[in-house]
Design a protein around this motif. Structure first.
Motif, mmCIF file in Angstrom:
data_model
loop_
_atom_site.group_PDB
_atom_site.id
_atom_site.type_symbol
_atom_site.label_atom_id
_atom_site.label_comp_id
_atom_site.label_asym_id
_atom_site.label_seq_id
_atom_site.Cartn_x
_atom_site.Cartn_y
_atom_site.Cartn_z
ATOM 1 N N VAL A 178 0.840 -1.202 0.000
ATOM 2 C CA VAL A 178 0.000 0.000 0.000
ATOM 3 C C VAL A 178 0.875 1.252 0.000
ATOM 4 O O VAL A 178 0.595 2.222 -0.703
ATOM 5 N N THR A 179 1.942 1.222 0.789
ATOM 6 C CA THR A 179 2.867 2.358 0.842
ATOM 7 C C THR A 179 3.410 2.671 -0.549
ATOM 8 O O THR A 179 3.473 3.843 -0.953
ATOM 9 N N HIS A 180 3.782 1.624 -1.305
ATOM 10 C CA HIS A 180 4.327 1.848 -2.635
ATOM 11 C C HIS A 180 3.283 2.421 -3.587
ATOM 12 O O HIS A 180 3.580 3.345 -4.360
ATOM 13 N N ARG A 181 2.079 1.896 -3.543
ATOM 14 C CA ARG A 181 1.042 2.406 -4.441
ATOM 15 C C ARG A 181 0.700 3.852 -4.101
ATOM 16 O O ARG A 181 0.491 4.676 -4.995
ATOM 17 N N LEU A 182 0.639 4.170 -2.806
ATOM 18 C CA LEU A 182 0.328 5.540 -2.397
ATOM 19 C C LEU A 182 1.436 6.503 -2.809
ATOM 20 O O LEU A 182 1.175 7.632 -3.226
ATOM 21 N N SER A 183 2.672 6.064 -2.709
ATOM 22 C CA SER A 183 3.799 6.947 -3.037
ATOM 23 C C SER A 183 3.803 7.346 -4.511
ATOM 24 O O SER A 183 4.290 8.417 -4.873
ATOM 25 N N SER A 184 3.275 6.480 -5.373
ATOM 26 C CA SER A 184 3.291 6.770 -6.812
ATOM 27 C C SER A 184 1.981 7.378 -7.313
ATOM 28 O O SER A 184 1.835 7.625 -8.507
ATOM 29 N N ALA A 185 1.031 7.623 -6.413
ATOM 30 C CA ALA A 185 -0.265 8.169 -6.821
ATOM 31 C C ALA A 185 -0.108 9.591 -7.357
ATOM 32 O O ALA A 185 0.690 10.376 -6.837
ATOM 33 N N ASP A 186 -0.883 9.903 -8.394
ATOM 34 C CA ASP A 186 -0.859 11.267 -8.948
ATOM 35 C C ASP A 186 -2.243 11.913 -8.981
ATOM 36 O O ASP A 186 -2.383 13.078 -9.334
ATOM 37 N N THR A 187 -3.283 11.151 -8.607
ATOM 38 C CA THR A 187 -4.649 11.660 -8.667
ATOM 39 C C THR A 187 -5.375 11.336 -7.365
ATOM 40 O O THR A 187 -5.388 10.178 -6.930
ATOM 41 N N PHE A 188 -5.992 12.343 -6.761
ATOM 42 C CA PHE A 188 -6.770 12.159 -5.542
ATOM 43 C C PHE A 188 -8.233 12.482 -5.842
ATOM 44 O O PHE A 188 -8.543 13.552 -6.376
ATOM 45 N N VAL A 189 -9.102 11.539 -5.501
ATOM 46 C CA VAL A 189 -10.537 11.711 -5.709
ATOM 47 C C VAL A 189 -11.218 11.664 -4.349
ATOM 48 O O VAL A 189 -10.992 10.727 -3.565
ATOM 49 N N PHE A 190 -12.073 12.657 -4.073
ATOM 50 C CA PHE A 190 -12.706 12.769 -2.761
ATOM 51 C C PHE A 190 -14.218 12.642 -2.875
ATOM 52 O O PHE A 190 -14.842 13.210 -3.775
ATOM 53 N N ASP A 191 -14.796 11.887 -1.944
ATOM 54 C CA ASP A 191 -16.225 12.003 -1.680
ATOM 55 C C ASP A 191 -16.419 13.320 -0.927
ATOM 56 O O ASP A 191 -15.490 13.826 -0.296
ATOM 57 N N LYS A 192 -17.623 13.874 -0.991
ATOM 58 C CA LYS A 192 -17.854 15.164 -0.327
ATOM 59 C C LYS A 192 -18.315 15.000 1.120
ATOM 60 O O LYS A 192 -17.591 15.334 2.054
ATOM 61 N N THR A 193 -19.505 14.451 1.295
ATOM 62 C CA THR A 193 -20.117 14.429 2.623
ATOM 63 C C THR A 193 -19.368 13.484 3.559
ATOM 64 O O THR A 193 -19.187 12.304 3.257
ATOM 65 N N GLY A 194 -18.924 14.016 4.680
ATOM 66 C CA GLY A 194 -18.216 13.224 5.670
ATOM 67 C C GLY A 194 -16.737 13.091 5.390
ATOM 68 O O GLY A 194 -15.997 12.535 6.210
ATOM 69 N N THR A 195 -16.294 13.580 4.237
ATOM 70 C CA THR A 195 -14.868 13.492 3.887
ATOM 71 C C THR A 195 -14.243 14.878 3.910
ATOM 72 O O THR A 195 -13.433 15.183 4.781
ATOM 73 N N ILE A 196 -14.629 15.739 2.965
ATOM 74 C CA ILE A 196 -14.135 17.114 3.053
ATOM 75 C C ILE A 196 -15.084 17.970 3.894
ATOM 76 O O ILE A 196 -14.745 19.095 4.258
ATOM 77 N N THR A 197 -16.272 17.434 4.167
ATOM 78 C CA THR A 197 -17.176 18.111 5.094
ATOM 79 C C THR A 197 -17.272 17.313 6.381
ATOM 80 O O THR A 197 -16.859 16.156 6.446
ATOM 81 N N VAL A 198 -17.845 17.926 7.409
ATOM 82 C CA VAL A 198 -17.981 17.268 8.702
ATOM 83 C C VAL A 198 -18.947 16.097 8.621
ATOM 84 O O VAL A 198 -18.821 15.106 9.335
ATOM 85 N N GLY A 199 -19.932 16.192 7.716
ATOM 86 C CA GLY A 199 -20.899 15.118 7.580
ATOM 87 C C GLY A 199 -22.082 15.247 8.511
ATOM 88 O O GLY A 199 -22.903 14.342 8.600
ATOM 89 N N VAL A 200 -22.174 16.366 9.230
ATOM 90 C CA VAL A 200 -23.291 16.604 10.154
ATOM 91 C C VAL A 200 -23.950 17.925 9.769
ATOM 92 O O VAL A 200 -23.337 18.984 9.891
#
Length: 696
Positions: free
Chosen positions: A298-320
């Motif tokens: 997992v460490t190796h795959r994460l180190s080579s990642a170039d794209t980050f995709v986010f869910d909105k609710t509860g991830t970049i927001t508090v979710g409440v």
């Protein structure tokens, strides 16, 4: 006998060193060659015993280990009478092993500290009402345990009786003890500073917070990256090859000492240990900073990642959801002293305030609600305070997230017993209280019931919708009296954390959401996303992930809910918020403890540094072997003892280089150095605690 010798290896190392020192004194101080030879011969025998035992054990399972090479080299030195060489080689090898074990134990300290936080016994109530102390493994779900002052709580559970102050600093990082009483939740590993509690065990053993964390981290340490698997295969053939080459060199040159020296110089110790120590140190650092990484791959795959995709609710927001605006009207629809969250001086990001301003805003709205009540008393309808009470009475009987947000917002309002509450098809609630008919729902729902919105109400509704709010209107006896704006809020520091991801190497950042596109655009206006897509169902989110991967992107998906599980599993790396759904946590490759978004840049930077550290250690190991073998060919001073010294120095070098990862930080503000545990509402239908976070 074998286990006795191996168990006393440190003592044998000391005895060997003392004999070598005594031999040197005998030779150079007293000029006694027999005493010198005797001391070195005994030191060689004592030193080779544990090495020989380990070599035999390795050969029994058909493994050509480093111990085999050293044992052969020592016997060869005996054959040619090089007592000093054999004694020094065995001593250095044993010393190197002790240093290696000590330093590796330091890399594991972050993990072993977890087990120290879990109590070993619990006082369990029996059928006759007495309490019996039993091992914590013998506690079952549903048992009642007693915890007294100074004890650590042995289970995740619910307080049944008693009161007390619980010190959760080792878990939450908060220094102030927390009051606990009947109905409070309790976490394993926390300390009861004062009082006495009886607690019903909801989670025990491996199902508690500590059991799940330890299982995750142990599995992570056991997993191997492609570099480690390559080195395992390489060492399988490398060690026998060194032995064969040494034999050939001895036969061709007729120099046994040269062949023996080649055996020592060819030991691949630094190569074998370099990558695992980097892996363990990286995982240990992650555990200390609230990032649980499920394995070196997992460490190796994460180190080579170039794209980050986010869910909105509860991830970049508090979710409440939280009430952000309250608009009030009299009986004829005239606006009355409207308060908004925007007027509270909140910091805005695309129309969304950060959570740190919520308390100030709520206080402002509640205070002004009281101030303006007199303005409504003159009307023929109920006073403003009564309208709020009606609203709280209706919503307190609903489990809808918006209803919970309203009840929390007006938390100081007395809750009346509202009659004839019913959910109306179309998205609202109808109730009766004090002979007043109350309707609560969206403006569209109220219009469908024949209640008209004035022009000012429509303007207010349009304004709130433009800010991304969900609308809740309250009508009493056919007149709209309240219009509330409710929305989720960004996690603090999201914009800064996304900028840090870009600085660390992220090329593309995408937001996916089930919300409408307008709300998504409003939220992401100033966050720096390359794409923000709204109106997506779970399978459509997964399709976006597949499309990005098909285009050659190495994708990280960050989410928290059950609906995120397909995307978490489909991405190259799935990262779950620690307070999210269990299926999301189990499906993910990385868990961000305490749902702390600011830990994400640390995880990304740590992965890159860990992989770089592994490659540095490989270079150190290969370079050392190449240097020694070339020195053997090109010089005459490189003896077996010197070679062993350099070999052990290279092993120590890769270990120390790997341990540098324990001090790595991205420089961001990402939490405390403690385990932070936050509660989930349910786990397989029962209350539970979830993996959340960090060891000091």
């Amino acid at each position: 006998m074998q286990s006795l010798i191996l168990r006393h290896k440190p003592q044998l190392t000391i005895i060997s060193g003392v004999l070598i020192a005594a031999g040197l004194v005998a030779r150079f101080a007293f000029h006694s060659q027999p005493a010198y030879a005797a001391a070195f011969i005994i030191a060689s025998i004592i030193g080779v015993l544990p090495i020989l035992i380990q070599a035999v054990q390795a050969l029994r399972v058909r493994v050509m280990s480093i111990d085999v090479l050293v044992s052969i080299a020592v016997f060869g030195a005996f054959l040619i009478g090089s007592w000093d060489e054999s004694a020094i080689v065995t001593f250095l090898f044993l010393v190197g092993g002790q240093i290696e074990r000590y330093t590796l134990n330091q890399t594991r300290s972050a993990i072993s500290a977890l087990t120290d936080m879990a109590p070993q016994s619990a006082a369990v109530r029996r059928a006759d009402g007495t309490f019996e102390t039993v091992p914590v493994d013998d506690v079952h779900v549903g048992d009642i345990v007693k915890v007294t002052t100074g004890d650590r709580i042995p289970v995740d559970g619910t307080v049944m009786s008693g009161t007390g102050l619980v010190n959760e600093s080792a878990i939450t990082g908060e220094p102030i003890p927390v009051d606990k009483a009947a109905g409070s939740s309790a976490s394993a590993g926390t300390l009861l500073d004062d009082g006495m509690l009886t607690i019903r065990a909801d989670m025990v053993g491996e199902d508690t917070t500590f059991g799940r964390i330890i299982e995750l981290v142990e599995n992570a340490q056991d997993s191997k990256s492609k570099e480690e698997r390559f080195i395992d295969r390489f060492a399988t053939y490398y060690t026998p090859a060194v032995l064969i080459i040494a034999v050939i060199v001895g036969l061709v040159t007729r120099r046994v000492d040269l062949a023996i020296t080649m055996l020592v110089l060819g030991c691949p110790g630094a190569l074998v240990i370099g990558v695992p120590v980097s892996n363990m140190a990286g995982i240990g650092n992650g555990a200390r900073h609230g990032v649980l990484i499920k394995g070196s791959e997992v460490t190796h795959r994460l180190s080579s990642a170039d794209t980050f995709v986010f869910d909105k609710t509860g991830t970049i927001t508090v979710g409440v959801p939280q009430v952000t605006d309250v608009r009030r009207y009299d009986d004829d629809g005239t606006p009355v002293a409207n308060d908004t969250g925007n007027g509270a001086g909140g910091a805005h990001i695309g129309g969304f305030e950060e959570t740190k301003d919520v308390a100030a805003r709520d206080s402002s709205v509640r205070d002004s609600s009281v101030r303006d009540a007199s303005a409504l008393d003159a009307g023929s309808g109920p006073a403003h305070d009564d309208v709020v009470r009606y609203l709280v009475g209706v919503e307190s009987q609903s489990q809808h997230p918006l209803a919970k947000a309203i009840v929390q917002h007006f938390g100081d309002t007395p809750v009346p017993q509202v009659d004839e509450v019913s959910v109306v098809t179309g998205g609202g609630i109808s109730a009766v209280h004090d002979n007043h008919r109350i309707l609560v729902g969206s403006p569209r729902f109220l219009e469908a019931d024949g209640i008209a919105l004035t022009s000012s109400m429509r303007e207010d509704a349009s304004e709130l919708e433009m800010q991304g709010d969900s609308l809740v209107a309250v009508a009493v006896d056919g007149s709209i009296r309240l219009l509330l704006g409710i929305r989720d809020r960004l996690r603090p520091g999201v914009a800064e954390d996304i900028a840090r991801l870009r600085r660390l190497g992220a090329k593309t950042i995408v937001l996916l959401s089930g919300d409408n596109q307008r709300a998504v655009d409003l939220m992401t206006a100033k966050l720096g996303f390359d794409r923000a897509i709204g109106g997506l169902l779970p399978d459509e989110k997964a399709a976006v992930i597949s499309g990005l991967r098909d285009d050659g992107h190495r994708v990280v998906f960050v989410g928290d809910g059950i609906n995120d599980s397909p995307s978490l599993a489909l991405a190259d790396v799935g990262i779950a918020m620690g307070n999210g759904a269990d299926v999301a946590i189990d499906t993910s490759d990385v868990v961000l403890a305490d749902s702390d978004f600011s830990r994400l840049p640390h995880a990304y930077g740590l992965a890159k540094h860990t992989v770089r550290n592994m490659r540095e250690n490989i270079a150190i190991a290969v370079g050392t072997v190449a240097l020694l073998l070339s020195g053997l060919v090109l010089t005459t001073w490189l003896t077996m003892a010197v070679g062993m010294f350099v070999h052990e120095a290279s092993v120590l070098a890769v270990i120390l280089n790997g341990m540098r990862l324990l001090r790595y930080r991205t420089g961001g503000n990402h939490g405390t150095h403690h385990w932070n545990i936050r509660k989930l509402d349910a786990y397989q239908g029962q209350p539970r605690s979830v993996i959340d976070t960090v060891v000091a």
